[in-house]
Every structure is written in C-alpha cells, then in structure tokens.
Write an enzyme that holds these catalytic residues in place. Sequence first.
Site, mmCIF file in Angstrom:
data_model
loop_
_atom_site.group_PDB
_atom_site.id
_atom_site.type_symbol
_atom_site.label_atom_id
_atom_site.label_comp_id
_atom_site.label_asym_id
_atom_site.label_seq_id
_atom_site.Cartn_x
_atom_site.Cartn_y
_atom_site.Cartn_z
ATOM 1 N N LYS A 157 -2.675 -20.408 40.853
ATOM 2 C CA LYS A 157 -3.801 -19.463 40.809
ATOM 3 C C LYS A 157 -4.025 -18.869 42.198
ATOM 4 C CE LYS A 157 -7.576 -20.780 38.522
ATOM 5 N NZ LYS A 157 -7.959 -19.944 37.357
ATOM 6 N N ARG A 171 -12.603 -23.243 41.565
ATOM 7 C CA ARG A 171 -11.632 -23.466 40.473
ATOM 8 C C ARG A 171 -10.423 -24.238 40.997
ATOM 9 N NH1 ARG A 171 -12.847 -17.944 38.874
ATOM 10 N NH2 ARG A 171 -13.435 -17.886 36.661
ATOM 11 N N GLY A 208 -6.660 -25.854 31.192
ATOM 12 C CA GLY A 208 -7.879 -26.581 30.878
ATOM 13 C C GLY A 208 -7.873 -28.022 31.314
ATOM 14 N N MET A 237 -7.846 -29.273 34.392
ATOM 15 C CA MET A 237 -8.675 -29.613 35.545
ATOM 16 C C MET A 237 -9.939 -28.771 35.521
ATOM 17 S SD MET A 237 -5.964 -30.708 38.363
ATOM 18 C CE MET A 237 -5.404 -29.034 38.545
ATOM 19 N N ARG A 263 -0.522 -14.703 36.267
ATOM 20 C CA ARG A 263 0.588 -15.664 36.321
ATOM 21 C C ARG A 263 1.585 -15.244 35.255
ATOM 22 N NH1 ARG A 263 -2.818 -20.650 33.618
ATOM 23 N NH2 ARG A 263 -3.110 -19.663 31.602
ATOM 24 N N HIS A 309 -7.343 -22.564 23.386
ATOM 25 C CA HIS A 309 -6.642 -23.741 23.922
ATOM 26 C C HIS A 309 -5.538 -24.209 22.982
ATOM 27 C CE1 HIS A 309 -6.100 -28.113 24.538
ATOM 28 N NE2 HIS A 309 -6.169 -27.772 25.821
ATOM 29 N N SER A 332 39.294 -36.582 25.546
ATOM 30 C CA SER A 332 37.972 -36.230 25.053
ATOM 31 C C SER A 332 37.058 -37.424 25.301
ATOM 32 C CB SER A 332 38.027 -35.893 23.565
ATOM 33 O OG SER A 332 36.729 -35.600 23.109
ATOM 34 N N CYS A 384 33.039 -35.246 23.374
ATOM 35 C CA CYS A 384 32.671 -35.108 21.967
ATOM 36 C C CYS A 384 31.587 -36.087 21.567
ATOM 37 C CB CYS A 384 33.890 -35.263 21.074
ATOM 38 S SG CYS A 384 34.648 -36.887 21.175
ATOM 39 N N TYR A 420 35.625 -28.098 27.960
ATOM 40 C CA TYR A 420 34.685 -27.760 26.894
ATOM 41 C C TYR A 420 33.736 -28.912 26.632
ATOM 42 C CZ TYR A 420 37.399 -30.836 23.924
ATOM 43 O OH TYR A 420 38.002 -31.936 23.398
#
Lengths: 888, 888
Positions: free
Chosen positions: B23, B93, B102, B104, B336, B455, B774, B845, B865
Amino acid sequence: MTKKWVYLFEEGNAKMRDLLGGKGAGLAEMTNLGLPVPPGFTCTTEACLEYLNNNNTLPEGLWEQVLEGMDKLGKKMGRKFGDPSNPLLVSVRSGAKFSMPGMMDTILNLGLNDESVHALAAKADERFAWDAYRRLVQMFSKVVLDVEGHLFEEIISRIKQEQGVKTDPEISAAGWQKAVAEFKAVTKRETGIDFPQDPWKQLQLAIEAVFKSWNGKRAVDYRNATGISHKLGTAVNVQAMVFGNVGNDSGSGVAFTRNPSTGEKDFFGEYLFNAQGEDVVSGARTPTEVHKLKDEAPAAWEALMNVARILEQHYREMQDMEFTIENGKLYMLQTRNGKRTAAAAVKIAVDMVNEGLITKEEAVSRIEHFQIDQLLHPRFDPEALKKAVKLTKGLNASPGAAVGEVYFDADTAEKKAKEEGKAVVLVRPETTPDDVHGMLAAKGILTQHGGATSHAAVVARQLGKPCVAGAEEIKIDLKARQFTVKGVTIKEGDVISVDGATGEVYQGAIPTVAPNFDEQTDLKTILEWADQIRKLQVWANADDPQQAARARSYGAQGIGLCRTEHMFLGERTEKFQEAILAETPEEFDRVLNEVLLPLQREDFYGIFKVMDGLPVIIRLLDPPLHEFLPSQIELTEEVARMEGAGQTNTPEYAKKKKLLAAVNNMHEFNPMLGLRGCRLGIVMPGLNKMQVRAIFEAACDAAKEGVVVKPEVMIPLTSHVNELKHIQPLLEEVAEQVMAEKGIRVEYKFGTMIEVPRAALTAGEIATVAQFFSFGTNDLTQMTFGISRDDAERKFLLRYADEGDLNILPKNPFQTLDEEGVGKLIFMAVQDGRKTRPDLEVGICGEHGGDPASIDLCHRAGLNYVSCSPFRVPIARLSAAHAAIKNR
Amino acid sequence: MTKKWVYLFEEGNAKMRDLLGGKGAGLAEMTNLGLPVPPGFTCTTEACLEYLNNNNTLPEGLWEQVLEGMDKLGKKMGRKFGDPSNPLLVSVRSGAKFSMPGMMDTILNLGLNDESVHALAAKADERFAWDAYRRLVQMFSKVVLDVEGHLFEEIISRIKQEQGVKTDPEISAAGWQKAVAEFKAVTKRETGIDFPQDPWKQLQLAIEAVFKSWNGKRAVDYRNATGISHKLGTAVNVQAMVFGNVGNDSGSGVAFTRNPSTGEKDFFGEYLFNAQGEDVVSGARTPTEVHKLKDEAPAAWEALMNVARILEQHYREMQDMEFTIENGKLYMLQTRNGKRTAAAAVKIAVDMVNEGLITKEEAVSRIEHFQIDQLLHPRFDPEALKKAVKLTKGLNASPGAAVGEVYFDADTAEKKAKEEGKAVVLVRPETTPDDVHGMLAAKGILTQHGGATSHAAVVARQLGKPCVAGAEEIKIDLKARQFTVKGVTIKEGDVISVDGATGEVYQGAIPTVAPNFDEQTDLKTILEWADQIRKLQVWANADDPQQAARARSYGAQGIGLCRTEHMFLGERTEKFQEAILAETPEEFDRVLNEVLLPLQREDFYGIFKVMDGLPVIIRLLDPPLHEFLPSQIELTEEVARMEGAGQTNTPEYAKKKKLLAAVNNMHEFNPMLGLRGCRLGIVMPGLNKMQVRAIFEAACDAAKEGVVVKPEVMIPLTSHVNELKHIQPLLEEVAEQVMAEKGIRVEYKFGTMIEVPRAALTAGEIATVAQFFSFGTNDLTQMTFGISRDDAERKFLLRYADEGDLNILPKNPFQTLDEEGVGKLIFMAVQDGRKTRPDLEVGICGEHGGDPASIDLCHRAGLNYVSCSPFRVPIARLSAAHAAIKNR
C-alpha cells in the site's frame, strides 16, 4: 622372428611364474642357484594359451624350439632322445602359475619304446627297464589317450596274484614285460590306436595333452572352487629323467622345510625307497618318514638338508620340495612355497620374524583372513568328548572340527550338501583329484589310506577343511555303503564327528565350543603386529555384557552397535506388548517407564562395566512395533477358525479378536520402509526418552563406581536432518536431566546411523547435528539396491550372485560391500560429513564390518572404525592391517 | 544518526514494497506520478520488526520522525493534528509487502476527541462529525483495545430502532452523538480504559496496534495458509483523511481497470454514495455498480478513468484501486495489481500482449500454474444440470464447481474437512477475515450478502475456491443451522453443489466432467507461447488409447510411460492368474502367448495409432506377480473359517487351499523391494518376451498402415548394469525377429527406469546399455528416503510434511521432488549417463512430472522431457516455460 615359446631352466627365474608356471620358475631358480636339478626346459603358459585359442594347434615355431631344447638337453646328459641304443628319457609335467595339486597331468619315461627298452635294460637292469616302460605306457594311455586307469590296475593286480606277491616292487622283470604287452593291447582295444613307438610323437602328444588338461573338467572345477582365473594357462616342463626306482639306494620324496601342519621348525616329509615321485603323492603306498634317510642315506640326507637351508633362506618362506635320489645322488625336482594349515601359517610367520628372516609387516601380510577364521573355528566341547564314542584315530591331516552325515562318494556328498543342505563328511579309501567337488561340499574328510602329504591331506589343508587321513583301522565297503571299525558299523547317512586337529573320529554329533583365544599366542602376536600397522579401529557389535566381554577379549576397541531391540524379547516381550497395546500414549509411556526402564538400565550397566574406558554406541529401538506382536497371518487364521467353528462367545476369542484389530491397524505393506527407527521415536518420543534415561542412569551409576563410561546414543534410520533436529534435543535434555539428578557428568555423544540413501546423500547437513555416523550397511544395501534381503535371497538374489546361474552380481552385496553403488554413497557421506564436522567419528556397524574386502573399502573411505560380531574381531584386525599395507 | 523509519509518500516509489509495504509503495508511486493522493507517510516494515523484536517497544527515533511527518502533513493540509479548532484528521492503515485482504488493521479519523468533534461539526456538519467520531471510537476500541465488535453493532441496531430507521446513513446527528457516549462507556466497561482524548496518544497506540496485528492470529493463519513469510513485518501508513461520507456528492469505491472475474477490458467496480471505504469492503451495505458515477458525478468519473489509464499504462498490469470522492473531488487511496480469476488472468495476459503492453514472455510469466489447474478443473456435467434442482442464483464471484456438505461456521467446516475428510461448502451471511480458515478448508463458499468485491469474493478468487456471493434469496438461520430458499430447507450436513462460474446453487451432488480444453482459446494461446519458450518437452503417462488421445489433445509430445500392468487387470486377471499358477515355466509362457499376447498387441496398436509420429515408451510388467492373486490375508481367513466349520471335504476348499499355498509361496515381506521389475523379467523371461513381441507386432502392423511408430521399450527396476546386459539382448532379439517376420522395420529404442538409488549412482555404467533413462521418481523417492508411501502417509508422513505438526519435511517429497536427496541423484545420473552416451534421452515419468517445482528441477538437471498425467500436460507446458525463464 617367432616368439620365444621355450625357456631352458637356466634362462628363467623365480619371478617368471606367469610365463613359466610355478614349477618351471622354481626349477629355473634352483638351477641358477646351482642346486642339483636334472636339465630341462619349459614351454610357456603363452604357448598353452596360443594352442588352446587356435583350435589345439601348436603355435608356430614351438616345435622347432622344443627340438632345439631337446638337443641341448641331450648334450648335457650325453644321450640322445630317440636313440635306440642310448636313449635319453624325459618327463613331461604340467605347471601352472598357481599350484593345483594333482589337477593336471604328468607323464614319465618318455622316449622308451619296444626297441630302446632293451638298451635301458642292458644299461641298468631288466626289471627296472620294463617297469619304466610299463609306467610310460600306462601314464601315456591314461593322460594322452583317455584310457581308464583301473584297466591297468586290474592287470597289475592279476600279475601280482599270478606271481604270488603283494606289492609292486616285488613284481619281476618278466611280470612287467607281460604288463607292457597287456597294457598296449588294452590301449589298442580301447582306443584303436597303437601306443606310438616314435619318441618324438610321444613327446608331441604329451605336450599337447598337458596343454589340453588346462581345460579338463577337473582343472576347471578346481579353479572355479578356488577362484583361480581361467585365463592363465599352464606351462609344460620337459626334464631329463632321474630314477628313484633303480634300487634301494634310490627313492623319491616330498618334504617341507617346516612342519606344514603345526608350523614347527622341523624338517618334515615322506620318502619311498625304490620308487618314483608319483608313488609318494598318490597315497597308494604308505611312505616312510623322511628322517629315515639320515641313517639310510646320510650323504643324500646331508645334501638335502643343505638344499633346504639354501632354499628357505633364498625364498624367505617355508618350502615344499620334491626330490629323487638316484643311486645315492640327490636331484631336486620341484620347490615351491609350502601350503600349510592356519596354525602353521601363523607359527611360521612369527618364527621367521624372530629368526630375522622377514619383517613383522611381511608376517602380517602372509596370514590370510580365512586362516584366522579357521583358527577360531569351533572345536569339540572337551566335556562332551569325555563321553563320546571314539571310533578310531588317524593322521591329523587338517585341523578343525566337523560333524556330518557320512557319504562314500563325491557326487552323493555334493548332492546331499547342495540340494538338501546337509552337513556331510566324505569318507573315502583315498582321494583323487576327481573327488575334489565332494571335498568342497563336505564339512570334513576321512580317508582310510594316505599320509600327511597325500592328496586328501594337501587339498584339505588348502581348503581349510578338517581332515583325518590314513585311518587304517576303518574298513570301507563301498558297495555296501558303510564302514566298520571296532565292531561298529557306520552306514551312509549316519552321523560322525571328525577332529582334524587330533586325528580322532567319533560316532554321532559332538557339540562344539568356541576356541580359547588366549591360548593362541602366535595368533595374538600376529594380531598385535597387525594392530601396529592398521589405521582403522576395530569395534564390535554386542547386545549384552557377555558378548561385550568376548569382544573385548578378542581385542575390540569399543562397541559399535548395541541393539536394544533384543532387550525387548524373551521374557520381556509380554510387558512390551502391554505397552504397545496401551490405549493412550501416556499409558504406553507408563508401562515403559515402570516396567522396562529398570531392566534396560541393568542391561546397559553391565555393558558399561565390561567396556570400562571404551566407547559404547547404543542404538535406540529400531524395528517397527508390530514385530513385537503376534503374526498377522497366524492371528487371522486363529480368529477365522474360531469363527468357522462358532466359538465366538469365548473370552479367548474376544481377546484374540481385539489383538488382531491392533495388529491389523499396525500392519505395513513394506515394514522395512515403515514406521520404525527415529520415525517411531519422533511419533512416540516416550520410547526413546525412556531408553536414554536408562542409558544415562546406568552410565552415571557405573561412573560413580569409578568406571570410565563413554556412552554414545545412536538414532536409527535418519533420512532428513530435521528428524535429528527434532528428536536429538529432546533426548539430550533427558541425558542432562539424569546427570543432574545423579550429580555426576559423563562424556557422551549423540549421532546417527547412515542407513538410508538420503542420509548419505545429505550427510553434510546431517553432520550439523550428529556427532558421529555409523553406516548401517545392511539397510543401506537393501535400499540402495531396492532389494529386501529376506525376500530376495530365496527368490532371486542367490541366482544373481556368486555361484548363481545368472551371473548378474559379482558378489552377494549383503556379504561384501558393493563398491560402485553403496560404496559411492559411503565415500560421499564421509567426505561431506567431515567437511561439516572435521572431527566427525565415522564407523560401520553392518555385517560388512567383518568382511575383509569391505574393510578395505572402509579403510580407503577413511572411516575411524569397523564394528563387527565379536568372533570376527580378530579377522577385522588382520584385514584392517592388510588394507593399510595394500593402500599405502 | 538514527535509522530512517518514516518515509513521506513523495520519498518512496513502487519498488520499495519490501520496506514500505504494498500500500505504501503504491501511494508513493501515485504521489510521484502526480495523481491526487492525500498527503501522508509510511512507517517502514523494518520499524515493525524492530518493534516486535524489542518486546513491543517503539524503535529509537521513530516517534520523532512521526512527529516531523505529521508536521509536514499538517502544513500541506493547512491544519494541525491535535488542534481543537481546526483538527487535522488522519487514517492509520497497515500495509504489508503482500496483500492480506482484511487480515490486518485500519483506524480512521484519528485526531478527533470530545473537543475537536465540535470544531469539525462547525466546519462540516453535525451529523458527519459525530458519525466520524463514533467510527473512530468504534475502530480504535476494536483494534487497539480488543473490544468485541458486536457490542458496538448492537448499540447501533438499538439506536436505529429508537429512531425508526433502517440504515446507518439515516441515523441523525443526535443518534451518533448518543452512540459515541455509549461506545465510550462500553469501552470503559470492557477494558477499564477511557477512550484517549489526546490525539497523539491515539496516534501512537494506533501505530503500535498495527505493528502488533502482524502477529495476530488471523494474520499468522493467513500467512501459514498462503505461504507468506512471517519475517516480513507490516508497514503503517498515516494519511490525511478525506471523507466519502460528507454528503451525496461524496462516496467511496473500489474498482479494477479490467474485469477481475472474466478479464474483459471493462472498468469494473463498486461504489457507495456517502460512505467511507470500509463500508464497501465489509460487504455490510450492498454497493452500486461503479459505472453509475458516469451519470451521477461525471467530473469525478472522468478523473477516475484518467487515473485508471495512467496507472495501467504505468504498471502494465490490471490495477485494483481504492478511491474516495469528497465533495466531487477524486482522491486515490490505494492501487495495486488486481487479483483475478484464472480465466481473467489468462485473458488479460493475452489481451495485453495484443495491446502491445507486455511481451509474450511476460504474459506467460504472469500465469501461475495453479490457475491452469483451476481452468481445467472439472465443471458440472451439463446433462446432469438439466435435471438438477436449482436452489438459487447469486453472483458468480469465483469460478469452479464445488460439491460438499453445508456448514455454517468456519470452525465446524474446518473440523469436518480436516478431521473427517469431508467435502464441505461453507455457507455464511457474509465472510470476514475470521472465516478464512474455514474458506481454506472448504471446497466452495456461498454467501447471502456482499458483492463482487466483498471479502468472500476477493479471498475466494485468490484461493481459487468456487464462490457464489450475494445470493440474497437464501435465508440463513445460524441458530437452527440451516438455510431456506424457495421453500426448500438445507440443513447442516446436507449436500449442495455450487457453480462459481454461473452463480448457480443446486441441491444435492451434481457429477462433474472434464472441461473442454479446445474452447479455451486464450489458454491455448498462452500455452503456445509457453511452448516457444520452454526447453523441456512435455510427454504424458497414458495406459490406453483414450488417455493417449486426451494427452495428445492437451499438447503431449509423446507417451513417457505406458504401464502394461493395467492391461492385466479387469477381465484379464483370471487368465493371468492361470498363467501365474502354471506348474511349469513352459505352461506359464503358453498361457501368456496364446491368451494374453493378442490382447496386449491390440492395446499397443491403438496407442501407436493415436500417437502417430510421436514416441511411445512402454514399460514392461513391473509389479510382483502376487499382486494379481487374491490377498493372502483374505484367503487365509476363508480357508481357516472353512476349516473351523469342518468344510474341508468340499472342492471349493481344496481349490482355495491350493491357491493359498501358491500365494504363501509368493508372499514377500517387503514386496516393493522384492521380485518385480526386471528381476521378474530375468527370472521368467517368457513374460517380457511376450510383451516385446506384442509391442513389435502392433508397431509393425500400424507401420504397414502408414502410421509413424516410435516404440521405446522400458525395462523397470534396474539396479545393476548386468541386469540390462542379461535381459536387453534377449528382448532385442525378439524385436528383430518380429520385424523380420512382418517384413518391415520400425525405429525403436530400449532403455530403463532409473528408480533404484543404485541405478542413479551407477548411471554411467547403465548408459552403456540403455538408450534412454526415465526417472521413476515415485520409487526413487521411496527408496532414497526409505519410506513406503502407502504405509507412511497414514502413519507419519502427513505429520512430517507440509501442514503436519512435526515440521520435519518442507514439502511432501511424493508431491515435490526432494532436491537435496533425490534431486542430487537425478543430477548425478543425468551427468554420468550423458558422459557415457551424449545423446541419451532422459525424462521423468513419476508423479512429480506434473509438479511445477519438480519441473523446474528437471529443467535445471537438463532432462529432455517430463511425462505426467494427461490432465497435467497444460500445467507442465506452462511450468516448463517458467523454468526456462527463471533459470535463463
């Protein structure tokens, strides 16, 4: 230039064993030492391999070199090979790098034929000439043409009968001449081939036969059994004949510079008057003690003593020699380092150090680990012997105590041992190379005939099998499959006990006891020298004071693993079950603390006292709790059976049903990877806390009495450092609390097993908390291979490893550490652990701790100690010294 | 010099989030962009940490810097804090680095007291002043003094009743004045403390309260749940008050620059006329749509649109803004990056690329893997929906389909979910930060009140939980634990289905179906961009043609694991059992070849056709054979029960008894480490030969039809290279033989799983034979940790990992690869394998193949892969791109 395939004896030396074989190298060395060796030459092992690799074709140039050698040999002897009027006779003998007693072939008297036998007769005497000739025909036919030996033996027996005599030397010239004729007929009949009259043909076929004998079944089996490489090949020695059978001023003998059975510094051997060397070794005639020569042939005896001195000083090793006396003159036919019993090996090594012949390190190097094993093998319980039925006493040919069922042929003995897992004693009139597979399978060997250097005795000593030889009192009936002695009949399958150290044979099974280590002073000397050399400490795994005491008496420098789970077994199981089945963790802890704590404390107290001054590593409970409960399968069966029978109203049923529910709840699919080790400790900390309390209460109590205690608490099955971070502080707190309560402090450590691959992989992290590592290589091997040992050995591992048919694993990884996989983890873990904590104490407590090859790995990995079962401690002490020497 | 604890907004910028919180950094950035931000300053997160670390003592110098800041702030505003005649009012704040909606605390209107409220009344109006003052007392008492909020709510309700009004704005000045008096009395009664009249005291306590709120239970729980570090601390923003509640030309709003639910480029938000910001967020009053401003306050609207444009261009991200309009003038209170649904995230990213705002790589980076997961979450079966009982329709606040039992409070919801493993839907009138633990535990959320930025909506979107908000039709009776709607009563424990995508709520459980991937064009675009970035290929694990087809449609580039054991299940089990129970290996092979070969061939043929052109790795049978037989325990039970009942004369009994004998014979103590994988293949080669025959017959048949087949045969559970050396040539021979029979050749490979630690440790050796590796990371994790997953999760692993109480493992290693242990083996094996065989194909795998953190490890280890379940393929494609970007 063709390759040099042939070396005259004067061209070789003792270091050329690879190329000339043991016998050839020995003959060359003796020749160059100026000792009386009949002239000759050696065809190399390379020639043998070349021959075998080229479809049994003599390598290019070999024959020309042989001709050249024969020419030189003839010149030295003043005779000529193939000369019908003055024939040069030679022997052809095999000789590989490593001695394989009787495994390969020998032919004597080559060069004789129907014509030259008369010249020989004229020069020497008639009887000798025909005896020599019949020996050639007999051996040649057996070795080169594969005619069965008993066909000749039968002819000889018949001739003896006809002539009314009992022994071979009594057979007349005419008798042997008749034998030659009949032998040749048998050979022709059996093979369609005439015995070759051309001496050069004889020689060539004989050399080839020796080459081929390298791949003969007997030789291959022997090498498989003894771990000799199949790639070496054998050399062939061609040597001018000398004759021990030309009269009573002649003879042949086999002798050791020291006693191969006890190691005493006492010239030892056997001699047959008027005989060739083969007669001694075969065991067919019982020879006389070699010392007889002193009186009977003092000059030859003097010469022999002189040679023995020279050779032992030269080789700095006890020598095993073959010699022939021809008309009073000594000829040396072989020398080599003598095989000996474990006890002899140890005594000789110690004596030679005392004599200044060798260094202590050489002495230690010369003892092999399995010899220690033999020395510490159980012996018969002296108390039981007093009441035992003694059947007979023979020669104490190879020490050790064997108990087993009697079998009378090698095949049956092998079958019973391998397929039915029986302990077997092989009983034979005498043994031959064809019996070796049976000797290998047997626990012990008993022969009716043969002396201390007979085949049975020599091979048994080499194999470390107890053997009683020449027990002439027993009468073996091979057909009836039994022997009788003193009116007792022992049938096939009956059990006897054989004491190879005393030569005594007993009826039935006699219990054995551990040997008395303290009395083995030479062994103790060797091990003390080993202690000076080795870098690794040797600790022992011991779970109670008795085991700890034994370990300490064997030289253990600490206890590397005290398994506490054994302390919950026996009478205590019921109490522990009560704890396990407790309804709440609090109840669990209460039972532990009230009932089991005092018992554990007593266990530890005893061990601390025994190990006064030395460290004792105690492992906290490791197995899953359900191991202490009845089997799930059995309980399921019992409960279901009661249900089927409608017995569900009994209190017994209710009890079992409840127990089954608990067992089912604790069941794990793969218990080895389940809730055990520190996991259990973390989930139920009360258990470990009780154990730590017991350890420190015991330690403090002992310390108050002046005992120097060094407890080390080992946390099992760590896989993540956070496990240690969680549990170790809780336990250290208990330790500190107990010491505060007792008002005394003791030195202590906390550490962990490294037995989970992840622990090894993250050893650097783990060493931030653990003060010591101990490799639990049983579990580490199981998890690194992904093999459950209990399941695998039965299902596939025995086929995978060692003598299995699949040939997948070079060795059973549960016996010898797998260097590439498990070993890699060990090296990594030691390195990473020490990087974090330079003074980290690292050891091994898996079964591998007593295995020599694994000890070598532990040495190279830089461990502080190996810990093994008490009985293996001496072997580990020696092996650790070997590792230090080898890796210097 | 004391540290700088306080930054004026003009001293900060967007990059200072660590220090100023989100903030504070946003306010600073907006200030410096010249946007209308009421002046203020930020106390840093460092100040917070210092405060908390020093026993809640304000750090040295902080208060002086606050005083200085207040002075500058007052000068800008032309007022003075604490001036009773012209008071400067401020808000305090919290603002941490990461948004914790919400979680804090906030306090508004600081600076008012019994005296200055009159000055404010004189300057503005009476009602506003008393409303502001009661808000201060109310918030201050709650936040600073911990007075329970409902005590104040009850007073307000009573006053509304007394005044005969329904809403807060209707309460008169006198009403609020009375409220202030009563609030102060409540506070005094509850805490013994008078509401402080000194504005500086108010300010100091407020700042400290915010600092302390960082360690409040709500905040800690939230951080635990969302993985935010506890070490960050919160900043405190002190800002001059502006008022949205001074009349109808004023108000407060929350808005997003784009639609956070759908991603549409459409300004989106909510606004409350004549209200402060807290009123919007709390959900207590249902706000109006923000577009209303366009008509009602065109100038402010224009200003707001302008700010939105500037911010989105500046941040190049969708913004979530808070603003207040005071007497028609716009003030920005926060900006934000906006939280959004997965669908919105994808659409916004694609749109922004198309708008030229961001690059494709940025777009890919902005999508988080769990968002893909959400997009591919099952949705309700449209067919089932037609017949379903629809209860109501609310706001589609967070998309997704949830089915669960209804619970009306967070504690019960959490308990039912965690302890009883129930699927739960949390139903609340509205949610508050105190409900978050229940939302976390629930499958979905339903609220009666609140809008799209309430909220419940915000948190549900962030957590990816389906949520229907503001379903005003439902009437919740918390006491009776039920809600009613359209005459239907849903009681606690009843099941409902919630569709967060449509806002619809249904009675009972509605089945779900897989989503239609093809329709998700934005997602497909993102994944195509990801494909251009990633280095890892993405393959899939598929055992039949249907799975293979799905995998391919999701973008799989091959089949990394086709498990053949599944092909022996179902109807085929009986046939396979017949083979297993065969008396001889020949009989075993016969059943396999005659019965199972044709079936297997058909399986493989289907897969090859679907995967035309792509590689298919088929693993030979892996599990132990006894897995295909009945359970040992059950059979034991059945047999014993029959025995108990005396039914042993039946053929049924004989059959079971025989089967039990076979099962007992095959039993293993630790089957995971037993006779399975290639061990089975080696011991019973017929099995694997049959499978290879089936593979190559199918491959050749398909190839003849023009399909491009690339079979790769995978040998499981190798621990020693000799296993491969033994079995692979036998199998290659079968392959060659089949191709010769069929007269066609196909490209093929043979390789192995690396799933035993030893295989990884000796990968260099193994690569001499295997053409591909593998990693079977399920087994590799089990063996490296020494943990049997089946046993462990229930017994201790869940307590060890993640949310377990023991905190031993950072993550469950069966979900995310353990980098330090298992990962170390993987890195070693790749390196050593490639050293031997540079073109070695290496993949994974195990289940980890679909886990983003594990994919990152695979990228770093240089795998070719990852192979995962078909549904995870899109996530793997994205995660592989993330790994490529992150590790560039």
